[in-house]
Every structure is written in structure tokens, then in C-alpha cells.
Scaffold this motif. Structure first.
Motif, short mmCIF file in Angstrom:
data_model
loop_
_atom_site.label_atom_id
_atom_site.label_comp_id
_atom_site.label_asym_id
_atom_site.label_seq_id
_atom_site.Cartn_x
_atom_site.Cartn_y
_atom_site.Cartn_z
N THR A 97 -17.69 6.64 -32.97
CA THR A 97 -17.41 7.82 -33.92
C THR A 97 -17.15 7.21 -35.31
OG1 THR A 97 -15.01 8.05 -33.53
CG2 THR A 97 -16.76 9.22 -32.10
N GLU A 102 -13.83 11.66 -37.04
CA GLU A 102 -15.04 12.34 -36.54
C GLU A 102 -14.76 12.59 -35.12
OE1 GLU A 102 -19.41 12.15 -35.31
OE2 GLU A 102 -18.55 10.28 -35.67
N ASP A 105 -12.85 15.98 -34.68
CA ASP A 105 -13.73 17.13 -35.02
C ASP A 105 -14.62 17.31 -34.01
OD1 ASP A 105 -15.09 18.99 -36.70
OD2 ASP A 105 -16.51 17.63 -37.04
N LEU A 106 -15.32 16.31 -33.43
CA LEU A 106 -16.16 16.47 -32.15
C LEU A 106 -15.41 16.89 -31.07
CD1 LEU A 106 -18.11 12.93 -32.19
CD2 LEU A 106 -18.82 15.38 -33.00
N ARG A 109 -14.60 20.67 -31.55
CA ARG A 109 -15.94 21.59 -31.74
C ARG A 109 -16.56 21.72 -30.17
NH1 ARG A 109 -20.10 20.37 -36.10
NH2 ARG A 109 -19.44 18.41 -36.48
N THR A 110 -16.23 20.47 -29.22
CA THR A 110 -16.65 20.60 -27.99
C THR A 110 -15.83 21.45 -27.14
OG1 THR A 110 -17.64 18.19 -28.17
CG2 THR A 110 -16.92 19.21 -25.71
N MET A 259 -20.00 16.18 -26.60
CA MET A 259 -19.68 15.24 -27.99
C MET A 259 -20.83 14.59 -28.47
SD MET A 259 -15.63 14.14 -27.11
CE MET A 259 -15.35 13.43 -28.67
N ILE A 262 -23.38 16.84 -30.36
CA ILE A 262 -23.05 17.25 -31.87
C ILE A 262 -22.96 16.05 -32.64
CG2 ILE A 262 -21.09 18.19 -33.12
CD1 ILE A 262 -20.00 19.27 -30.48
N HIS A 263 -22.53 15.00 -32.23
CA HIS A 263 -22.48 13.73 -33.18
C HIS A 263 -24.17 13.29 -33.26
CE1 HIS A 263 -21.63 9.46 -34.05
NE2 HIS A 263 -22.57 9.08 -33.18
#
Length: 394
Positions: A97, A102, A105-106, A109-110, A259, A262-263
Motif C-alpha cells: 500500500t 492507505e 483507509d482500505l 472501506r473493506t 482491499m 479498491i486499491h
């Protein structure tokens, strides 16, 4: 033009970083002595810089795998097995990441849906709460106090868990307090975490900077926890690579896969040169027993002991921080809270520390002082802080 009607309500309502807000002011003051930056004062090891330079000279400047280069993931897998006795597959349980930031955040969000509740120790790093808020979820504080060395306790945990609680963040070693969670501390709360079916995000960015004989203990290493934990780490603190922006996440393949998606859309991949630098860091570490880390850690430990002694001797109660590179003295004996203390100290002595309330309400009577500075600079700052405290004694 009224821009508020165009901006997300969640985004417009989050406050600016309490750290950055304070140091924007500091940056404008000539000659200020800053003890606030959470960044190693060491240079990135030459072996890392040289590897990055050579990668650029050879033209290795294309995109890499979205997951991160296979060799780097393999080295990270070996590193976590060697250091923390945790086994993760380099193929599908590791994601590189852009910094551990990050990764935070990932992971959120996951795992998070609107309306979910996320438990966050208070005080803690400033990024967790805003990200939770941006996701339409609810950040819930776990108040931690100096009386229990700012650890999460079963008693405090039981007070804040509800039917909506889904995730708990474990930021240990802790920024800003320097607190750590030892194996017995983790074992005391793990059964409750499992009983309540919570998922854990374990931010271990300061793991190498743990000043106990046993060293860092990851909650993922406790029985039955690896399957319900996302471990986040990176190269910023241990290898003095803050500006390289390279971190990683370790988790079950099902979590990493989301993850990763999204990444892909948000970032694509980590900087290529940074990945070559990180591979050199780990390869050099394996060969030399992590000597670079150990040298930095020894220097930090000396500074830690110095500041702990100095703050306690001037009447600013300070528990012993056993991780990271911060001390967190209580300033209430001066009759000021942390924000007033920091602002007045800066005004009168041109020395900058971070108000504790930047990290949560439980930190309001404290200030964060970083020892990622030379002992010479720390001695100058301490002299000025002593003068300030003496002039404001009640």
C-alpha cells in the motif's frame, strides 16, 4: 457561490488534523524548536537509497503488480515469520500500500457499512475517526487513561460495545502515548472480541520500536485472532522511509482480495522505486540481523529514558512509554490543559509540542513530545520547557 451544497456532508464536517493545524502556525515562526513531528531524524539507509537510484538508472519505472512486486511480498512474508512468528502467503494474503495510511483507509472501506460502529482507543492517531466518519459509520471512543498506561482493558471495552459494533482498531505501539499491549493484556480481551464477533484492524507501524525484552506482540498471533485481523505495517518508522510512502496489509485472502480491488481503482500500485528500496531494506536486514533497526532503536531508547526522567523531575507526570518515539506528559499540574500549555509554551519559549486533545478527548490534559530529534536539540528544548514550567507553577 455556495460550495457547501456541492460538498459531501461527511467530508465538510470532519475537522482538520489537530497536528497539522498547530504546525502550520509553527512553520511560520523563525527559529522555532519543534518536538512535534512523528518522523525519524535518521536518513534512509544508503542500501535502500542506492537500490532505488539503480532501479531508476536501469529504467525500472513502469507500473508493478497491483499487489506489489512478488519478491517484495515474499520478503514481507519472511519478515513477519521471522520477527513475529506469523505466516502469511505472499501470493494472496499480502498487499503493498501507499504507506500504512492507505492501508487504514482500505481496511476500513473493506469492512465498514454505513451505520456500523468502530471502536477506537482514545487517545490515538488522528486519521482513524475521520475515515470512519467519511464512510457514514460511527467512531466510538474507548477511553484510555494514564492509570492503566493507556491500554485497552476488558472493563473499558465492555462499556462501549453495542449490537452495532463491527470493528475495533488496535493502534499499538500507540501514537501519541507510546503505550503498548503485552501478551497478557491481549489475552485478557481476546475472548470478549471473539464472543462479540468483532474484526480487528491492528496498526503496527511502530512495531520495531518496542522497548521491552519480549518486543512487539501482534494480536494476530493470539489464538483464533489471525482469521479476524487485518495487520497494517510499513517501512516509514523502522527504516526511516517516511517520504517513500510504502506500507503493507496482511490479512486472510478474502479480505485482501477486496482491499486489492479498491486499491486497483484508487491507486493502481505503489511507487516502483520505493519497492526496490524496501526490498533492499529487508534483504539487508536478514543478512545483518536488522542492525539498522537496532542502532536506531538504541538511540531512541536513550532519548526516551532522558525525556521520561526530565518531565517527571519537573512535576509533569509521565508514565513510561514502551513503544514508538513519543512521551505523553500530563500538564495539569501547571493549571493548564494541553492546548493552553502548547500554545503558551510556543508563544513564550518558541518550543512546539502537540496538544493531546488532537488525538482525542482523553488526551486533553497532556501534550505529545516526539523524541525523533537529536539529544542536543532535546536538551535545548527541555531547558526552555523547565523555565516555562517553573514560571507557571501553581
Amino acid at each position: 457561490m455556495d460550495y457547501r451544497k456541492y460538498i459531501s456532508n461527511n467530508a465538510i464536517d470532519i475537522p482538520p488534523s489537530g497536528i497539522r493545524k498547530f504546525f502550520d502556525i509553527v512553520a511560520e515562526k523563525p527559529g522555532a524548536i519543534s518536538l512535534g513531528v512523528g518522523e525519524p531524524d535518521f536518513d534512509t539507509p544508503w542500501v535502500c537509497r542506492d537500490a532505488a537510484i539503480k532501479s531508476i538508472q536501469k529504467g525500472y519505472t513502469q507500473y508493478t503488480s497491483n499487489f506489489g512486486m512478488p519478491k517484495l511480498r515474499d520478503l514481507i512474508s519472511k519478515y513477519y515469520k521471522l520477527r513475529y512468528n506469523l505466516v502469511y502467503s505472499a501470493k494472496n494474503e499480502i498487499l503493498c500500500t501507499v504507506g500504512a495510511s492507505e492501508g487504514i483507509d482500505l481496511a476500513l472501506r473493506t469492512l465498514i457499512n454505513p451505520g456500523d460502529e468502530v471502536l477506537i482507543p482514545d487517545p490515538s492517531y488522528v486519521s482513524y475517526r475521520p475515515i470512519v466518519t467519511l464512510l457514514g459509520a460511527k467512531p466510538v471512543s474507548i477511553p484510555c487513561s494514564i492509570d492503566n498506561e493507556f491500554k485497552i482493558t476488558l472493563e473499558n471495552l465492555k462499556k462501549v460495545v453495542t449490537d452495532k459494533t463491527k470493528v475495533i482498531i488496535f493502534p499499538y505501539p500507540n501514537n501519541p502515548t507510546g503505550a503498548i499491549m503485552e501478551k497478557e493484556d491481549l489475552e485478557a480481551i481476546v475472548p470478549f472480541i471473539i464472543e462479540k464477533d468483532l474484526f480487528v484492524i491492528s496498526d503496527e507501524i511502530y512495531s520495531e520500536l518496542t522497548y521491552t525484552k519480549k518486543g512487539h506482540i501482534s494480536i494476530a498471533s493470539i489464538s483464533s485472532m489471525k482469521e479476524r485481523t487485518v495487520v497494517l505495517n510499513g517501512f516509514s518508522k523502522a527504516f526511516a522511509m517516511t517520504g517513500w510512502r510504502l506500507g503493507y496489509a496482511l490479512a486472510p485472502a478474502e479480505i485482501i482480495n477486496v482491499m486489492y480491488k479498491i486499491h486497483q481503482y484508487a491507486i493502481m500500485c505503489c511507487p516502483t522505486a520505493s519497492q526496490y528500496a524496501a526490498m533492499a531494506a529487508l534483504e539487508n536486514g536478514f543478512e545483518e540481523g536488522f542492525s539498522t533497526i537496532l542502532d536506531m532503536k538504541e538511540e531512541y531508547n536513550m532519548r526516551r529514558r532522558y525525556l521520561l526522567h526530565e518531565f517527571n523531575s519537573m512535576g509533569l507526570k509521565c508514565f513510561e512509554p514502551k513503544g514508538a518515539f513519543y512521551v505523553f506528559p500530563c500538564v495539569s499540574s501547571t493549571g493548564m490543559d494541553g492546548e493552553e500549555f502548547a500554545n503558551t509554551l510556543f508563544k513564550e519559549k518558541n518550543v512546539a509540542v502537540v496538544p493531546g486533545n488532537a488525538f482525542g478527548e482523553s488526551g486533553k490534559d497532556f501534550v505529545r513530545v516526539s523524541y525523533a530529534y537529536s539529544i542536543k536539540n532535546l536538551e535545548i528544548a527541555i531547558k526552555k520547557i523547565k523555565e516555562f514550567v517553573n514560571s507557571h507553577k501553581k
